[in-house]
Enzyme design. Structure first.
Site, PDB file in Angstrom:
ATOM      1  N   LYS A 168       0.838  -1.205   0.000  1.00  0.00           N
ATOM      2  CA  LYS A 168       0.000   0.000   0.000  1.00  0.00           C
ATOM      3  C   LYS A 168       0.876   1.260   0.000  1.00  0.00           C
ATOM      4  O   LYS A 168       0.592   2.227  -0.695  1.00  0.00           O
ATOM      5  CB  LYS A 168      -0.941  -0.011   1.217  1.00  0.00           C
TER       6      LYS A 168
ATOM      7  N   GLN B 122      -5.322  -1.380   9.747  1.00  0.00           N
ATOM      8  CA  GLN B 122      -4.973  -2.685   9.186  1.00  0.00           C
ATOM      9  C   GLN B 122      -5.514  -3.795  10.082  1.00  0.00           C
ATOM     10  O   GLN B 122      -5.293  -3.799  11.290  1.00  0.00           O
ATOM     11  CB  GLN B 122      -3.446  -2.792   9.025  1.00  0.00           C
TER      12      GLN B 122
ATOM     13  N   ASP C 147     -11.358   2.028   3.373  1.00  0.00           N
ATOM     14  CA  ASP C 147     -11.485   0.575   3.263  1.00  0.00           C
ATOM     15  C   ASP C 147     -12.945   0.182   2.994  1.00  0.00           C
ATOM     16  O   ASP C 147     -13.224  -0.960   2.617  1.00  0.00           O
ATOM     17  CB  ASP C 147     -11.048  -0.099   4.573  1.00  0.00           C
TER      18      ASP C 147
HETATM   19  N1  GUN Z   1      -6.569  -7.154   6.297  1.00  0.00           N
HETATM   20  C1  GUN Z   1      -6.742  -7.988   5.247  1.00  0.00           C
HETATM   21  N2  GUN Z   1      -7.260  -7.329   4.189  1.00  0.00           N
HETATM   22  C2  GUN Z   1      -7.428  -6.049   4.592  1.00  0.00           C
HETATM   23  C3  GUN Z   1      -7.924  -4.878   3.939  1.00  0.00           C
HETATM   24  O1  GUN Z   1      -8.346  -4.875   2.781  1.00  0.00           O
HETATM   25  N3  GUN Z   1      -7.923  -3.749   4.698  1.00  0.00           N
HETATM   26  C4  GUN Z   1      -7.493  -3.724   5.974  1.00  0.00           C
HETATM   27  N4  GUN Z   1      -7.552  -2.575   6.630  1.00  0.00           N
HETATM   28  N5  GUN Z   1      -7.034  -4.780   6.603  1.00  0.00           N
HETATM   29  C5  GUN Z   1      -6.991  -5.941   5.893  1.00  0.00           C
END
Ligand code: GUN
Length: 285
Positions: free
Chosen positions: A51, A95, A118
């Site tokens: 990211k 996350q 998200d």
């Molecule tokens: N953990 C696994 N996939 C994701 C995601 O798309 N966003 C976030 N914030 N955590 C995750």
């Protein structure tokens, strides 16, 4: 047989976003993402790295806030509320997974839906159920799957779509997005009695379970589009999805590789959500 190339498609999305970020910068708007990481889960660290790289490629600003595993729900909420109020941030990403001592729903609820890039808050999830018109901040992985289907012009309307997995962040919202596009959608999960009887009907088969080898070639219809959303680490450290790629490759019409399929699309759609959130906060159409 066609490989759905998530690296190529996400690259095109990121290039367009970089142009859009440059245009925003010209009017003194600098899209900025806040990332909250609790602990040192190796998968989370690896996702966050991807990211951060995508932010660098698009010109989106990045600030990361790291916390120890023993942080409380209240302390995290306090930080999120400060970020909600801070006008220099346009997106807030927590996350997942969070450690057991933190109550995740309460943490997600604290995120201002305008900055929920998200798409995990009840507001944004509820909104995306209405129609394609209200998918502004939809969850990134389902959005990435839809973008791949669109890019390769795989027809969704009237198709039999089967989604295996019913998580709040992938299976459920993906089912809703396919339904918004007039597929006939079946959502299967751990309690589904005869999984193969459903998967064999699928024109579009999406699998998001996290179980290597779950879907074998005999469970796939000839010519189907197989979208593998699983990311599993093998003993040798390499990655694989939930489907038996080599065998299904011979039978399916389309298939996503793992890695290089849905993963990069998720990251690109996160960047898209940050730009969307920035524009909406600033009333830019
Ligand atoms: N953990 C696994 N996939 C994701 C995601 O798309 N966003 C976030 N914030 N955590 C995750």
């Amino acid at each position: 047989m066609k490989i759905l190339d998530g690296i190529k498609v996400s690259g095109e999305i990121l290039r367009k976003l970089a142009d859009e970020v440059s245009r925003l910068n010209l009017v003194h708007i600098h899209p900025k993402l806040a990332v909250i990481l609790v602990g040192k889960n190796p998968a989370s660290l690896s996702y966050i790295k991807q990211k951060q790289k995508a932010c660098a490629r698009t010109g989106i600003e990045w600030e990361q806030f790291d916390y120890e595993e023993d942080i409380t729900t209240e302390k995290l909420i306090e930080k999120i509320e400060a970020l909600n109020a801070d006008e220099t941030f346009h997106g807030i990403l927590v996350q997942l997974p969070l450690p057991k001592n933190v109550y995740t729903p309460k943490v997600i609820k604290a995120i201002d839906p305008k900055k929920d890039v998200d798409g995990f808050t009840a507001y944004n999830l509820g909104k995306m159920f209405l129609s394609t018109e209200f998918e502004h901040l939809a969850p990134c992985t389902p959005k990435g799957v839809i973008r791949l289907l669109e890019y390769y012009q795989i027809p969704v309307k009237g198709s039999e779509a089967v989604v295996v997995g019913h998580s709040n962040i992938v299976g459920k919202p993906l089912s809703a997005m396919l339904l918004n596009r007039d597929a006939t959608v079946t959502t299967c999960h751990i309690h589904t009695k005869d999984l193969a009887s459903h998967t064999k009907r699928a024109d579009i088969l999406c699998v998001a379970v996290g179980k290597p080898g779950l879907i074998t070639a005999d469970m796939v219809k000839d010519g189907a589009a197989v979208i593998d959303i699983g990311i599993n680490k093998k003993k040798d450290g390499s990655l694989c999805g939930d489907t038996d790629f080599d065998e299904i490759f011979k039978k399916a019409g389309y298939i996503t590789p793992v890695p290089g399929g849905v993963g990069p699309m998720t990251v690109a759609c996160l960047m898209e959500n940050v730009v969307t959130a920035t524009k909406r906060i600033n009333n830019i159409p």
